[in-house]
Motif scaffolding. Structure first.
Motif, mmCIF file in Angstrom:
data_model
loop_
_atom_site.group_PDB
_atom_site.id
_atom_site.type_symbol
_atom_site.label_atom_id
_atom_site.label_comp_id
_atom_site.label_asym_id
_atom_site.label_seq_id
_atom_site.Cartn_x
_atom_site.Cartn_y
_atom_site.Cartn_z
ATOM 1 N N GLU A 161 -3.580 -4.155 3.846
ATOM 2 C CA GLU A 161 -2.811 -3.917 4.942
ATOM 3 C C GLU A 161 -1.187 -4.075 4.817
ATOM 4 O O GLU A 161 -0.323 -3.465 5.174
ATOM 5 N N ALA A 162 -1.212 -5.263 4.428
ATOM 6 C CA ALA A 162 0.339 -5.857 4.139
ATOM 7 C C ALA A 162 1.094 -5.122 3.093
ATOM 8 O O ALA A 162 2.213 -4.563 3.174
ATOM 9 N N ARG A 163 0.435 -4.760 1.941
ATOM 10 C CA ARG A 163 0.972 -3.705 1.014
ATOM 11 C C ARG A 163 1.122 -2.159 1.582
ATOM 12 O O ARG A 163 2.320 -1.827 1.294
ATOM 13 N N ARG A 164 0.431 -1.920 2.223
ATOM 14 C CA ARG A 164 0.586 -0.393 3.014
ATOM 15 C C ARG A 164 1.929 -0.717 3.914
ATOM 16 O O ARG A 164 2.871 0.233 3.847
ATOM 17 N N ARG A 165 1.996 -1.649 4.705
ATOM 18 C CA ARG A 165 3.152 -1.752 5.667
ATOM 19 C C ARG A 165 4.275 -1.952 4.736
ATOM 20 O O ARG A 165 5.361 -1.333 5.145
ATOM 21 N N HIS A 166 4.311 -2.736 3.623
ATOM 22 C CA HIS A 166 5.288 -2.974 2.678
ATOM 23 C C HIS A 166 5.998 -1.339 2.302
ATOM 24 O O HIS A 166 7.054 -1.016 2.132
ATOM 25 N N ILE A 167 4.996 -0.800 1.678
ATOM 26 C CA ILE A 167 5.602 0.614 1.182
ATOM 27 C C ILE A 167 5.935 1.492 2.447
ATOM 28 O O ILE A 167 6.972 2.212 2.250
ATOM 29 N N VAL A 168 5.313 1.520 3.641
ATOM 30 C CA VAL A 168 5.969 2.144 4.850
ATOM 31 C C VAL A 168 7.219 1.678 5.205
ATOM 32 O O VAL A 168 8.176 2.634 5.496
ATOM 33 N N ASP A 169 7.394 0.515 5.091
ATOM 34 C CA ASP A 169 8.898 -0.125 5.300
ATOM 35 C C ASP A 169 9.900 0.586 4.421
ATOM 36 O O ASP A 169 10.895 0.790 4.648
ATOM 37 N N ALA A 170 9.505 0.537 3.020
ATOM 38 C CA ALA A 170 10.218 0.989 2.054
ATOM 39 C C ALA A 170 10.898 2.368 2.346
ATOM 40 O O ALA A 170 11.703 2.884 2.141
ATOM 41 N N PHE A 194 -1.322 6.273 -0.473
ATOM 42 C CA PHE A 194 -0.941 7.657 0.248
ATOM 43 C C PHE A 194 -1.288 8.787 -0.859
ATOM 44 O O PHE A 194 -0.503 8.680 -2.066
ATOM 45 N N THR A 195 -1.904 9.757 -0.427
ATOM 46 C CA THR A 195 -2.254 10.966 -1.227
ATOM 47 C C THR A 195 -1.168 11.922 -1.489
ATOM 48 O O THR A 195 -1.021 12.419 -2.480
ATOM 49 N N ASP A 196 -0.325 11.949 -0.589
ATOM 50 C CA ASP A 196 0.862 12.973 -0.613
ATOM 51 C C ASP A 196 2.070 12.421 -0.018
ATOM 52 O O ASP A 196 2.101 11.496 0.898
ATOM 53 N N HIS A 197 3.286 13.170 -0.054
ATOM 54 C CA HIS A 197 4.628 12.777 0.722
ATOM 55 C C HIS A 197 4.275 12.949 1.968
ATOM 56 O O HIS A 197 4.653 11.980 3.123
ATOM 57 N N VAL A 231 4.942 10.347 5.109
ATOM 58 C CA VAL A 231 5.911 10.280 6.156
ATOM 59 C C VAL A 231 5.066 10.135 7.670
ATOM 60 O O VAL A 231 5.896 9.804 8.616
ATOM 61 N N VAL A 232 3.822 10.612 7.712
ATOM 62 C CA VAL A 232 3.227 10.458 9.135
ATOM 63 C C VAL A 232 2.920 8.822 9.175
ATOM 64 O O VAL A 232 3.086 8.565 10.314
ATOM 65 N N ALA A 233 2.686 8.175 8.295
ATOM 66 C CA ALA A 233 2.608 6.695 8.232
ATOM 67 C C ALA A 233 3.877 6.269 8.763
ATOM 68 O O ALA A 233 3.703 5.197 9.534
#
Length: 192
Positions: free
Chosen positions: A8-17, A50-53, A57-59
């Motif tokens: 979850e932290a990694r996913r948030r990190h990617i979303v923040d980026a 994330f499977t695609d762009h 973006v939705v995330a």
């Protein structure tokens, strides 16, 4: 021993980026390669979450909505019957939705990018429709406490006002400053 990753932290990190990239360069700037570089990860790590762009973006849109939601919970509705307190509450809610500081400015840019993209990319339409419905509900609830005769209609006006002020504040379209945004909101709430 393999390194344990907090998913979850990694996913948030990617979303923040991705959010930072969208603010700087629009949706097109949030490619997997650029997001991986921004997050200091390899591209496979981004693809793992994330499977695609579009899903990325939705995330990002969901994260922005969640941030707004968390801020809104800091403003509990006042006791019923106190119209003055209800107007102050409505103004506090509105202030959380417009770009009055750097965080809200970035969020407004991201939302504007995603709302605009939803016009031609059906992948973004559901999240944009949900954001609009959530906004209308939050505003309707806050307006209802003021005793306004038709809260849904007043909320529709306020949603349009929030959208227009946000557009003008984050684009060269209007160059509205933060003080003006607050003044316009205060003036409008004063009419309810």
């Amino acid at each position: 021993m393999p390194v344990r990753v907090d998913a979850e932290a990694r996913r948030r990190h990617i979303v923040d980026a991705a959010l930072r990239l969208i603010v700087r360069g629009g949706l097109a700037a949030a490619t997997f390669r650029k997001v991986a570089a921004e997050a200091d990860l390899n591209i496979g790590s981004v693809r793992h979450y994330f499977t695609d762009h579009e899903s990325l973006v939705v995330a990002v849109a969901t994260e922005v909505g969640d941030r707004m939601g968390r801020r809104l919970t800091r403003h509990p509705a006042p006791a019923s019957g106190d119209r003055r307190a209800a107007r102050r509450h409505l103004l506090a809610v509105l202030a959380e939705l417009v770009p009055l500081d750097e965080e809200r400015h970035r969020e407004s840019i991201v939302l504007l990018e995603i709302v605009t993209a939803s016009r031609i990319d059906p992948a973004f339409e559901p999240v944009v429709r949900q954001m609009a419905a959530d906004l209308r509900q939050v505003l309707t609830d806050a307006v209802a406490a003021t005793g306004t005769a038709d809260p849904a209609r007043a909320a529709a006006h306020l949603a349009a006002l929030v959208s227009g002020l946000s557009l003008d504040a984050v684009t060269p379209h209007g160059t509205v400053d933060r003080a003006t945004v607050l003044t316009v909101l205060e003036d409008h709430v004063g009419t309810l």
